[in-house]
Motif scaffolding. Structure first.
Motif, PDB file in Angstrom:
ATOM      1  N   UNK A 277      48.292  13.295  74.352  1.00 37.04           N
ATOM      2  CA  UNK A 277      48.513  13.760  75.721  1.00 37.04           C
ATOM      3  C   UNK A 277      48.080  12.728  76.754  1.00 37.04           C
ATOM      4  N   UNK A 278      47.164  11.839  76.385  1.00 37.17           N
ATOM      5  CA  UNK A 278      46.649  10.843  77.318  1.00 37.17           C
ATOM      6  C   UNK A 278      47.525   9.608  77.430  1.00 37.17           C
TER       7      UNK A 278
ATOM      8  N   UNK B  69      38.795  24.715  57.607  1.00 35.91           N
ATOM      9  CA  UNK B  69      39.797  25.017  58.623  1.00 35.91           C
ATOM     10  C   UNK B  69      39.336  24.613  60.031  1.00 35.91           C
ATOM     11  N   UNK B  70      38.115  25.009  60.379  1.00 35.57           N
ATOM     12  CA  UNK B  70      37.631  24.692  61.713  1.00 35.57           C
ATOM     13  C   UNK B  70      37.582  23.204  61.981  1.00 35.57           C
ATOM     14  N   UNK B  71      37.149  22.425  60.978  1.00 39.36           N
ATOM     15  CA  UNK B  71      37.060  20.972  61.174  1.00 39.36           C
ATOM     16  C   UNK B  71      38.446  20.354  61.268  1.00 39.36           C
ATOM     17  N   UNK B  72      39.399  20.836  60.450  1.00 40.30           N
ATOM     18  CA  UNK B  72      40.779  20.333  60.541  1.00 40.30           C
ATOM     19  C   UNK B  72      41.357  20.647  61.917  1.00 40.30           C
ATOM     20  N   UNK B  73      41.086  21.830  62.426  1.00 35.68           N
ATOM     21  CA  UNK B  73      41.564  22.190  63.770  1.00 35.68           C
ATOM     22  C   UNK B  73      40.946  21.290  64.830  1.00 35.68           C
ATOM     23  N   UNK B  74      39.655  20.969  64.684  1.00 35.81           N
ATOM     24  CA  UNK B  74      38.990  20.089  65.651  1.00 35.81           C
ATOM     25  C   UNK B  74      39.613  18.693  65.646  1.00 35.81           C
ATOM     26  N   UNK B  75      39.806  18.138  64.449  1.00 37.13           N
ATOM     27  CA  UNK B  75      40.391  16.795  64.356  1.00 37.13           C
ATOM     28  C   UNK B  75      41.805  16.798  64.914  1.00 37.13           C
ATOM     29  N   UNK B  76      42.580  17.830  64.596  1.00 37.40           N
ATOM     30  CA  UNK B  76      43.944  17.932  65.119  1.00 37.40           C
ATOM     31  C   UNK B  76      43.925  17.963  66.645  1.00 37.40           C
ATOM     32  N   UNK B  77      43.017  18.744  67.217  1.00 32.66           N
ATOM     33  CA  UNK B  77      42.929  18.838  68.682  1.00 32.66           C
ATOM     34  C   UNK B  77      42.575  17.480  69.292  1.00 32.66           C
ATOM     35  N   UNK B  78      41.659  16.762  68.660  1.00 35.04           N
ATOM     36  CA  UNK B  78      41.296  15.433  69.162  1.00 35.04           C
ATOM     37  C   UNK B  78      42.488  14.487  69.142  1.00 35.04           C
ATOM     38  N   UNK B  79      43.256  14.530  68.058  1.00 38.33           N
ATOM     39  CA  UNK B  79      44.423  13.649  67.952  1.00 38.33           C
ATOM     40  C   UNK B  79      45.500  14.028  68.972  1.00 38.33           C
ATOM     41  N   UNK B  80      45.681  15.324  69.199  1.00 36.73           N
ATOM     42  CA  UNK B  80      46.670  15.753  70.186  1.00 36.73           C
ATOM     43  C   UNK B  80      46.220  15.405  71.601  1.00 36.73           C
ATOM     44  N   UNK B  81      44.927  15.475  71.856  1.00 37.69           N
ATOM     45  CA  UNK B  81      44.411  15.054  73.163  1.00 37.69           C
ATOM     46  C   UNK B  81      44.717  13.582  73.402  1.00 37.69           C
ATOM     47  N   UNK B  82      44.597  12.776  72.358  1.00 42.16           N
ATOM     48  CA  UNK B  82      44.914  11.350  72.489  1.00 42.16           C
ATOM     49  C   UNK B  82      46.408  11.148  72.784  1.00 42.16           C
TER      50      UNK B  82
ATOM     51  N   UNK C 134      58.600   8.518  69.032  1.00 40.15           N
ATOM     52  CA  UNK C 134      58.951   9.674  69.850  1.00 40.15           C
ATOM     53  C   UNK C 134      58.204   9.607  71.183  1.00 40.15           C
ATOM     54  N   UNK C 135      58.705  10.378  72.136  1.00 42.76           N
ATOM     55  CA  UNK C 135      57.997  10.615  73.406  1.00 42.76           C
ATOM     56  C   UNK C 135      57.550  12.058  73.407  1.00 42.76           C
ATOM     57  N   UNK C 136      56.348  12.302  73.882  1.00 45.03           N
ATOM     58  CA  UNK C 136      55.818  13.662  73.891  1.00 45.03           C
ATOM     59  C   UNK C 136      55.521  14.083  75.327  1.00 45.03           C
ATOM     60  N   UNK C 137      55.745  15.351  75.606  1.00 41.06           N
ATOM     61  CA  UNK C 137      55.446  15.926  76.928  1.00 41.06           C
ATOM     62  C   UNK C 137      54.847  17.306  76.709  1.00 41.06           C
ATOM     63  N   UNK C 138      53.720  17.552  77.354  1.00 41.92           N
ATOM     64  CA  UNK C 138      53.082  18.851  77.182  1.00 41.92           C
ATOM     65  C   UNK C 138      53.952  19.957  77.770  1.00 41.92           C
ATOM     66  N   UNK C 139      53.993  21.077  77.077  1.00 40.21           N
ATOM     67  CA  UNK C 139      54.828  22.208  77.510  1.00 40.21           C
ATOM     68  C   UNK C 139      54.213  22.864  78.754  1.00 40.21           C
TER      69      UNK C 139
END
Length: 426
Positions: free
Chosen positions: A149-150, A134-147, A421-426
């Motif tokens: 957001x950039x 779980x922790x590693x999946x959460x880390x990878x997900x966060x990295x992908x979402x950071x990308x 899609x276009x994404x915008x941080x909440x």
């Protein structure tokens, strides 16, 4: 996709009149409309003789009750040695699904032989081991979402390629202990080619050879430098005499195909449906919920859009009669998972997407019986984490009409070919 004219008297035959030699329906090799295909097949019956490409004939099962009977029937087998047409040399060697259906994996083994190959994977996918990821999946997900957001404001992103694909392929490669980025990219390219219905036969064969070549290099590297990974664990099974060299490579091959493509489809399909149902998405994001609603979203997505719309094959070891239809010894049976997920004898209003549906878990997206998917818990975990994190962090605006996107060209893989899609941080 088209109806094949019944070859009796112009009417749809009664169940006892059906024969595999007289298909009633021609399956779309490109999978352009699995839900529509499922409805058309259900109108013909719970078990329907169909024609697949080249041509290959099979029985298509469209109802959950009949599927469960056949998936647990003592006279149904998974080994292609029970497939009469294949044994008689009547199936073209370049038939799109043939390499997967004949590779040395637990997918095509029965009884004690199946158990022998399945047990090492069961040890790798216990509930405790999956939860530990779980922790590693959460880390990878966060990295992908950071990308995500950039990206530049207003830039269109293909969420299938940049998010839904990247998460499971990174997870499965980490499970295997694949650290080399070039090896990861090559496995992804070859996997896509192998499951495609439109790739030339030579390219599909090359992709199959490429995957096994990569697996051989991975096995050699882990023999030289063992690690805390699935490949090293399976090498231990081989060295203990419980797996052959072909079975070792075949097991890794199967987990690659099953472990990344279907999860990518699950995540992609769920994103599309939630964007099409903003009222349901708003409820999911409400701040005062007593329970986590996202596991229910995952189950409904599995039901509504089975990531693998068809499952091939079961074979009759001897004549088997179900719902008045006799499947003769040696004949193949295809489970039409997409049709079963929208079975109106199992689900109320089956063609409506309802994120909180209480009985969504009755789908058969992960199979049933002895061959139930070992990676189901991991796929659920990845989709749960990915969907919740994505929608809680971003407002997502589709880049094109969601009902006009083309589908992946495949006899089985079920998902839109892209998700701009276009994404915008909440």
């Amino acid at each position: 996709m088209e109806l094949v004219e019944p070859r009796l008297t112009g009417h749809v035959p009664a169940p006892h009149e059906l024969e595999l030699a007289r298909p009633l329906y021609r399956i779309d090799p490109l999978g352009g409309d699995f839900p529509g295909e499922g409805r058309a097949l259900q109108a013909l019956g719970p078990i329907v003789p169909v024609e697949l490409p080249d041509p290959v004939a099979a029985w298509a099962v469209t109802r959950r009750s009949e599927a469960d009977r056949l998936l647990t029937h003592p006279d149904m087998r998974k080994s292609p040695r029970y497939w009469r047409a294949y044994q008689d040399g009547l199936v073209p060697k370049d038939w799109p699904m043939l390499k997967i259906l004949t590779a040395e994996t637990m997918l095509v083994r029965d009884g004690e032989d199946h158990t022998r190959l399945r047990q090492p994977m069961q040890r790798a996918f216990t509930a405790r081991r999956v939860e530990a990821l779980r922790g590693r999946v959460e880390d990878i997900t966060r990295e992908l979402l950071d990308a995500l957001a950039a990206t530049s404001p207003g830039e269109q992103i293909d969420l299938r390629a940049t998010f839904a694909f990247q998460l499971p392929v990174r997870v499965i490669c980490e499970l295997f202990g694949v650290d080399d980025d070039d090896m990861r990219r090559q496995l992804a390219v070859d996997t896509r080619l192998l499951i495609s219905s439109t790739a030339p036969p030579g390219e599909r064969l090359g992709a199959q050879a490429g995957i096994f070549s990569t697996m051989a290099r991975l096995i050699a590297s882990k023999r030289a430098v063992p690690g805390d990974d699935l490949t090293t664990a399976l090498i231990g099974e081989f060295d203990g005499g419980r797996l052959s060299e072909e079975e070792l490579a075949g097991t890794l091959f199967l987990m690659l195909i099953a472990g990344h493509e279907t999860t990518q489809n699950l995540i992609t399909n769920a994103i599309r449906r939630l964007l099409q149902h903003p009222d349901q998405l708003s409820l999911l994001l409400a701040p005062d919920l007593d329970e986590d609603p996202w596991p229910g979203v995952v189950e409904e997505s599995l039901r509504y859009d089975a990531p693998a719309a068809t499952t091939m094959f079961l074979y009759a070891a001897r004549d088997v009669t179900v719902a008045g239809v006799t499947v003769r010894a040696g004949e193949p049976v295809m489970i039409h998972t997409a049709a079963i997920g929208r079975d109106d004898e199992t689900f109320t209003h089956p063609h409506a997407f309802v994120a909180g549906r209480a009985d969504a878990h009755r789908h058969r997206a992960f199979g049933h019986g002895a061959h139930h998917c070992l990676g189901a818990a991991l796929a659920r975990l990845e989709a749960h984490i990915a969907l919740r994190a994505l929608f809680e962090r971003f407002t997502i605006t589709p880049g094109e009409p969601l009902d006009r996107i083309g589908e992946v060209d495949s006899l089985s893989s079920n998902a839109p070919v892209r998700l701009l899609a276009r994404v915008q941080e909440r």
